[in-house]
Scaffold this motif. Structure first.
Motif, PDB file in Angstrom:
ATOM      1  N   PRO A 166      -2.798   6.181 -11.412  1.00 55.71           N
ATOM      2  CA  PRO A 166      -2.158   6.632  -9.866  1.00 55.71           C
ATOM      3  C   PRO A 166      -3.208   7.321  -8.802  1.00 55.71           C
ATOM      4  CG  PRO A 166      -1.148   6.618 -11.770  1.00 55.71           C
ATOM      5  CD  PRO A 166      -3.091   7.160 -12.329  1.00 55.71           C
ATOM      6  N   LYS A 167      -3.842   8.637  -9.707  1.00 57.11           N
ATOM      7  CA  LYS A 167      -4.963   8.921  -9.123  1.00 57.11           C
ATOM      8  C   LYS A 167      -6.638   8.234  -7.983  1.00 57.11           C
ATOM      9  CE  LYS A 167      -7.440  12.948  -7.403  1.00 57.11           C
ATOM     10  NZ  LYS A 167      -8.125  13.896  -8.532  1.00 57.11           N
ATOM     11  N   GLU A 168      -6.613   7.097  -9.065  1.00 53.38           N
ATOM     12  CA  GLU A 168      -7.445   6.295  -8.266  1.00 53.38           C
ATOM     13  C   GLU A 168      -7.178   5.298  -7.165  1.00 53.38           C
ATOM     14  OE1 GLU A 168     -10.140   5.667 -12.312  1.00 53.38           O
ATOM     15  OE2 GLU A 168     -10.330   3.197 -11.016  1.00 53.38           O
ATOM     16  N   ALA A 169      -5.973   4.979  -7.826  1.00 53.48           N
ATOM     17  CA  ALA A 169      -5.913   4.115  -6.182  1.00 53.48           C
ATOM     18  C   ALA A 169      -4.926   4.523  -4.853  1.00 53.48           C
ATOM     19  CB  ALA A 169      -4.091   3.779  -6.672  1.00 53.48           C
ATOM     20  N   ALA A 170      -4.736   6.284  -4.865  1.00 56.37           N
ATOM     21  CA  ALA A 170      -4.574   6.663  -4.066  1.00 56.37           C
ATOM     22  C   ALA A 170      -6.083   6.730  -3.447  1.00 56.37           C
ATOM     23  CB  ALA A 170      -3.692   7.744  -4.177  1.00 56.37           C
ATOM     24  N   VAL A 171      -6.750   7.595  -4.303  1.00 57.72           N
ATOM     25  CA  VAL A 171      -8.296   7.483  -3.690  1.00 57.72           C
ATOM     26  C   VAL A 171      -8.522   6.537  -2.929  1.00 57.72           C
ATOM     27  CG1 VAL A 171     -10.930   8.115  -3.860  1.00 57.72           C
ATOM     28  CG2 VAL A 171      -8.932   9.517  -5.225  1.00 57.72           C
ATOM     29  N   TYR A 172      -8.797   5.248  -3.376  1.00 58.93           N
ATOM     30  CA  TYR A 172      -9.213   3.748  -3.095  1.00 58.93           C
ATOM     31  C   TYR A 172      -8.237   3.538  -1.392  1.00 58.93           C
ATOM     32  CZ  TYR A 172      -8.774  -1.472  -2.962  1.00 58.93           C
ATOM     33  OH  TYR A 172      -9.105  -2.561  -2.083  1.00 58.93           O
ATOM     34  N   VAL A 173      -7.192   3.448  -1.852  1.00 60.85           N
ATOM     35  CA  VAL A 173      -6.860   3.386  -0.637  1.00 60.85           C
ATOM     36  C   VAL A 173      -7.124   4.257   0.702  1.00 60.85           C
ATOM     37  CG1 VAL A 173      -4.622   3.450   1.353  1.00 60.85           C
ATOM     38  CG2 VAL A 173      -4.022   2.719  -1.727  1.00 60.85           C
ATOM     39  N   ARG A 174      -6.997   5.778   0.794  1.00 61.35           N
ATOM     40  CA  ARG A 174      -7.378   6.262   1.659  1.00 61.35           C
ATOM     41  C   ARG A 174      -9.559   6.000   1.533  1.00 61.35           C
ATOM     42  NH1 ARG A 174      -5.728  11.715   2.664  1.00 61.35           N
ATOM     43  NH2 ARG A 174      -4.014  12.073   1.003  1.00 61.35           N
ATOM     44  N   LYS A 175     -10.257   5.719   0.789  1.00 62.70           N
ATOM     45  CA  LYS A 175     -11.326   5.126   1.326  1.00 62.70           C
ATOM     46  C   LYS A 175     -11.187   4.543   2.149  1.00 62.70           C
ATOM     47  CE  LYS A 175     -16.074   5.052   0.588  1.00 62.70           C
ATOM     48  NZ  LYS A 175     -16.578   5.526  -0.592  1.00 62.70           N
ATOM     49  N   LEU A 176     -10.302   2.977   1.756  1.00 62.46           N
ATOM     50  CA  LEU A 176     -10.375   1.952   2.737  1.00 62.46           C
ATOM     51  C   LEU A 176      -9.760   1.962   3.961  1.00 62.46           C
ATOM     52  CD1 LEU A 176      -8.749  -1.045   1.022  1.00 62.46           C
ATOM     53  CD2 LEU A 176     -10.806  -1.424   2.431  1.00 62.46           C
ATOM     54  N   ARG A 177      -9.068   3.007   4.136  1.00 62.70           N
ATOM     55  CA  ARG A 177      -8.705   3.820   4.459  1.00 62.70           C
ATOM     56  C   ARG A 177      -9.604   4.399   6.485  1.00 62.70           C
ATOM     57  NH1 ARG A 177      -6.554   8.419   7.621  1.00 62.70           N
ATOM     58  NH2 ARG A 177      -4.943   8.312   9.206  1.00 62.70           N
ATOM     59  N   THR A 178     -10.363   5.266   5.191  1.00 63.81           N
ATOM     60  CA  THR A 178     -11.397   5.935   6.778  1.00 63.81           C
ATOM     61  C   THR A 178     -12.428   4.671   6.595  1.00 63.81           C
ATOM     62  OG1 THR A 178     -10.919   7.642   4.976  1.00 63.81           O
ATOM     63  CG2 THR A 178     -12.803   7.282   5.769  1.00 63.81           C
ATOM     64  N   ILE A 179     -13.030   3.214   6.002  1.00 67.22           N
ATOM     65  CA  ILE A 179     -13.543   3.113   6.354  1.00 67.22           C
ATOM     66  C   ILE A 179     -12.855   1.769   7.922  1.00 67.22           C
ATOM     67  CG2 ILE A 179     -14.658   0.105   5.516  1.00 67.22           C
ATOM     68  CD1 ILE A 179     -14.838   1.894   3.115  1.00 67.22           C
ATOM     69  N   LEU A 180     -12.083   1.677   7.485  1.00 68.76           N
ATOM     70  CA  LEU A 180     -11.615   0.904   8.199  1.00 68.76           C
ATOM     71  C   LEU A 180     -11.608   1.677   9.597  1.00 68.76           C
ATOM     72  CD1 LEU A 180      -7.897  -0.938   7.193  1.00 68.76           C
ATOM     73  CD2 LEU A 180      -9.956  -2.140   7.459  1.00 68.76           C
TER      74      LEU A 180
END
Ligand code: ADP
Ligand code: ZN
Ligand code: MG
Length: 479
Positions: A166-180
């Motif tokens: 779950p932590k990885e999932a949250a980090v993934y969404v955060r990272k994608l958000r930052t890139i977008l």
């Protein structure tokens, strides 16, 4: 009962990102959030018969840009498809999406999860239009339908089932958000629904390859809930299997107030979308020259930025990570340093006081009254000994709320640091006479009382004493 810990978690995410275009995907209606219901609509987006969609070129450009930034291959030939289903927020009876030929295929997102590098592969990125919104509040026994959102351009970014916690999932969404946000293609506002996440999750015996039966969790609208919903769902699946049951493929809803996932519909009840190529739109052909042009517009991305901040300014990775989380923050940092400030000083002020105050007051850095010039001025006053660090902190808060410069505030409030030895000696002597007990204990070897004495001197000088000088004098007079 089996040992729950023998299972491995498998997660794949589908992110819907609302694109930052002025107009909708297939008509000229505006996309502004929060307007009066049904004021941003036209015959195309409310699905009147006989109308024809026209593709928003900027939405296509944004999707290609995102694909390029994420290492996807861009299809020279792709197609829109109709996804058919009935729901009141979808007056046409179908959503225009992409199916067998999406615009972007493959790609990946690199993550740093607790110091470990992880690569999450992408399956695809495709374009589609958003549906409207049903409103139940204040509608009595009825529901209202607001079609302002119908037709708003979305990018759907689908990951491979590569996420493991779950932590990885949250980090993934955060990272994608930052890139977008770096790409300026989506504002990433989860509360307003500009970034929505459906989480698919299954578990399988540790060390096996075959995927377990998955459930899909919808309605996750904050980073905190991504982790919570997944944690709950994983425990639930382990419990079901542990009790000898089996997981059924279904869509579940995250219930925010109860903190649980609840069944919404099972696979049997799932829609058959009867996808077919959208007959009102010709296939999408994008030429290499345009793709190359879009590629040139891609700015420095978060990972490169972090590397450069570490390399050029010798910042710790921790600092670089925080400063690069937003493009504006990193720009602010570099601007302050370019004025002549020491990078680590700037970083400390930004990560500490600045971010704290911005968060507290809900102000965006670009709207803050403190500018790089303000901070540079403050740092100089500390460096040349005009004020001490303690005073500087109160000056910072004052600058933040008033927009005045540090020099102005120091002058107005008489905050200049006292470094004059004679004056400081007087203060130290007074403190020593007023505190005979502490003085005796100090002389008997209790040197940790230094802090107490410095504190008393600070009180006497309204925080303006030069702490270094005070320490020296104390050691001399008490020693
Ligand atoms: P569906 O047909 O239900 O939409 P897809 O195969 O299109 O399923 O996958 C949707 C998302 O679910 C993708 O992000 C994918 O990585 C993920 N996914 C697929 N199968 C599993 C599984 N068994 N466990 C976890 N995630 C999965
Ligand atoms: Zn419209
Ligand atoms: Mg799918």
């Amino acid at each position: 009962m089996k040992n729950f810990n023998d299972y491995e978690t498998v997660i794949g995410l589908e992110i819907h990102a609302q694109m930052k275009t002025q107009s909708k995907m297939f008509c000229g209606c505006p996309t502004q959030f929060g307007e009066e219901p049904n004021t941003q609509t036209c015959p195309v987006c409310i699905g009147m018969p006989g109308v024809l969609p026209v593709i928003n070129k900027l939405a296509l450009e944004f999707t290609i840009k995102t694909g390029l930034a994420l290492g996807s291959s861009i299809s020279g030939f792709s197609r829109f498809a109709r996804k058919n289903y009935f729901y009141p927020d979808l007056p046409k009876g179908y959503q225009i999406s992409q199916f067998e030929l999406p615009i972007c295929e493959g790609g990946f997102v690199m993550l740093n999860v607790d110091g470990v590098e992880r690569r999450i592969n992408l399956t695809r990125i495709h374009m589609e239009e958003d549906a409207g919104k049903n409103i139940h509040e204040g509608a009595g026994n009825f529901s209202y339908v607001d079609l302002n959102r119908a037709g708003v351009p979305l990018m759907e970014i689908v990951s491979e089932p590569d996420i493991r916690t779950p932590k990885e999932a949250a980090v993934y969404v955060r990272k994608l958000r930052t890139i977008l946000r770096y790409l300026d293609v989506c504002d990433g506002n989860m509360e307003e629904g500009s970034l929505r996440c459906d989480a698919n999750v299954s578990i399988r015996p540790q060390g096996t390859e075959a995927l377990g039966v998955k459930t899909e969790i919808k309605n996750i609208n904050s980073f905190r809930f991504i982790e919570k919903a997944l944690e709950y769902e994983i425990e639930r699946q382990k419990r079901v299997l542990g009790e000898g049951g089996r997981i059924i493929q279904e869509t579940r809803l995250w219930n925010t107030s109860a903190g649980i996932t609840e069944s919404m519909r099972s696979k049997e009840e799932a829609h058959d979308y009867r996808y077919f190529p959208e007959p009102d739109l010709v296939p999408l052909v994008v030429d290499e020259a345009w793709i190359a042009e879009i590629r040139k517009q891609i700015p420095e991305l978060p990972d490169e930025k972090i590397q450069r901040l570490v390399g050029d300014y010798k910042l710790p990775a921790y600092d670089a990570d925080l400063l690069a989380a937003e493009k504006q923050t990193a720009m602010w940092f570099e601007e302050t340093v370019s004025l002549g400030a020491n990078p680590k000083d700037v970083s400390n002020w930004m990560m500490g006081e600045l971010m704290r105050l911005l968060n507290e007051k809900g102000v965006a850095i670009e709207a803050s009254l403190i500018t790089p010039t303000h901070l540079y001025g403050l740092i100089r006053l500390v460096a040349d000994g005009t004020i001490n660090l303690k005073t500087a902190k109160t000056v910072f808060e004052d600058m933040f709320s008033s927009g005045k410069t540090a020099a102005q505030l120091v002058k107005e409030k008489g905050l200049v640091q006292i470094s004059d030895v004679g004056e400081l000696e007087k203060a130290v002597e007074a403190v020593i006479t007023e505190n005979p007990n502490e003085t005796a204990r100090y002389k008997a070897g209790e040197t940790k009382l230094t802090g107490f004495f410095v504190g008393e001197v600070m009180k006497k000088t309204k925080g303006k004493a030069n702490p270094k000088a005070v320490n020296e004098i104390l050691r001399r007079l008490l020693g």
